[in-house]
Scaffold this active site. Structure first.
Site, PDB file in Angstrom:
ATOM      1  CB  ILE A  90      -0.978  -0.001   1.201  1.00 23.03           C
ATOM      2  CG1 ILE A  90      -2.061   1.059   1.002  1.00 23.03           C
ATOM      3  CG2 ILE A  90      -0.242   0.232   2.519  1.00 23.03           C
ATOM      4  CD1 ILE A  90      -2.984   0.795  -0.138  1.00 23.03           C
ATOM      5  CB  SER A  95      10.978  -0.636   5.326  1.00 18.84           C
ATOM      6  OG  SER A  95      10.689  -1.955   4.902  1.00 18.84           O
ATOM      7  NE  ARG A  96      10.973  -5.766  10.555  1.00 18.75           N
ATOM      8  CZ  ARG A  96      10.258  -6.690  11.190  1.00 18.75           C
ATOM      9  NH1 ARG A  96      10.818  -7.406  12.147  1.00 18.75           N
ATOM     10  NH2 ARG A  96       8.999  -6.913  10.847  1.00 18.75           N
ATOM     11  CE  LYS A 148      -8.226   0.193   4.028  1.00 16.61           C
ATOM     12  NZ  LYS A 148      -8.500  -1.261   3.953  1.00 16.61           N
ATOM     13  CG  ASP A 159      -7.652  -4.452   4.930  1.00 15.25           C
ATOM     14  OD1 ASP A 159      -7.041  -3.831   5.819  1.00 15.25           O
ATOM     15  OD2 ASP A 159      -7.402  -4.321   3.707  1.00 15.25           O
TER      16      ASP A 159
END
Length: 308
Positions: free
Chosen positions: A12, A34-35, A88, A166
């Site tokens: 997303i 971010s990993r 969201k 979702d």
């Protein structure tokens, strides 16, 4: 221009947040956390704490991580004096978001719980058309192919990931935005695959405060064309919102005929910029309250195991 960082660089974020920030005149993407991924030409960190310490000039954070891990990161960012945008659903629980709202208010920070579908082209015209009409009934059909939209995303099947809600919560976010009346849940049926913690389908029995019934059909097993439709009956004609909110027709008149939903996240960042400029929060939990009520009041039905 506000320097912003994205935390969580998954599908997303890559598909929607990064392009919308690039188009925004109000924000500059200054870092990612971010990993497993990074954005080309943008400073990358593996840890939020490290980014907050290293980049004090970044004053806004967009949290795009799964809801199950969002609370601690949002709390850390608010305590570090940053304004926070929540993808969201805003949190894994109502209590988490309530705590974050209180914390943001106490520290003078902006907290924005986003509902991207409210920025679809047809939502505003639909709300305006319904404003002075009496609702007599409605139906929502929101059917998707989960393998297409959430491939390999195990978190969405785990507790807190919401399952079919979702996408379904997008429909509820539109519904609560356009109706001139409050909505509550009377009952629900939730279909859980035998090997998953969240539902793959749901039917909700909603009712407005004035007594108009609303049926919903949420399903993640649809292949082929996807369906995102809301039909609302009134005392003065029917409103049809299709394409996830891109197109709306009411009383025989076309109010919006947009072909895509590309502007939804642009709308989110325009709204975030306005909130930052005015130092106001926007945390509307009505869509998530309806989902929470569905888990509380819904009848559970077990279906066949689902394999991605």
């Amino acid at each position: 221009m506000t320097q912003i960082a994205i935390v969580g660089l998954g599908k997303i974020a890559v598909d929607q947040h990064v392009p919308s920030i690039a188009r925004s005149p109000a924000f500059h993407l200054a870092a990612t956390v971010s990993r497993n991924a990074h954005a080309e030409g943008v400073d990358a960190f593996e840890d939020l704490s490290a980014m907050l310490a290293a980049r004090p000039g970044i004053t806004a954070i967009a949290l795009c991580v799964p809801p199950q891990v969002r609370f601690a990161l949002a709390r850390e960012a608010l305590l570090a004096g940053r304004d926070v945008l929540l993808e969201k659903p805003p949190g894994a629980s109502l209590a988490e978001v309530a705590i974050l709202s209180e914390l943001a208010a106490a520290y003078g920070r902006v907290l924005y719980a986003t509902w991207h579908s409210r920025h679809a082209a047809g939502v505003g015209p639909a709300r305006d058309w319904l404003a002075d009409r009496r609702i007599t009934g409605a139906r929502i059909v929101w059917r998707e192919d989960v393998r297409r939209w959430h491939p390999g995303q195990d978190w969405i099947w785990q507790a807190g990931g919401l399952g079919v809600f979702d996408p379904g919560i997008n429909a509820l976010s539109v519904l609560t935005e356009i109706l001139p009346d409050a909505v509550r849940l009377r009952g629900a049926e939730l279909a859980f695959p035998s090997n998953r913690d969240t539902p793959i389908a749901a039917r909700l029995d909603l009712v407005t405060a004035s007594g108009a019934g609303i049926d919903t059909d949420f399903d993640w097993r649809q292949t082929g064309p996807q369906t995102w439709d809301i039909t609302i009956e009134t005392d003065d004609g029917t409103l049809e919102l299709t394409g996830g909110g891109a197109q709306v027709r009411a009383g025989g008149e076309v109010l919006s005929s947009a072909e895509t939903l590309a502007s939804e996240y642009d709308g989110i960042y325009a709204r975030f910029a306005d909130l930052i400029a005015s130092r106001r929060a926007d945390v509307d939990m009505r869509p998530q309250v309806l989902v929470a009520d569905a888990f509380m009041l819904g009848r559970r039905v077990v279906t066949d195991a689902f394999e991605d």
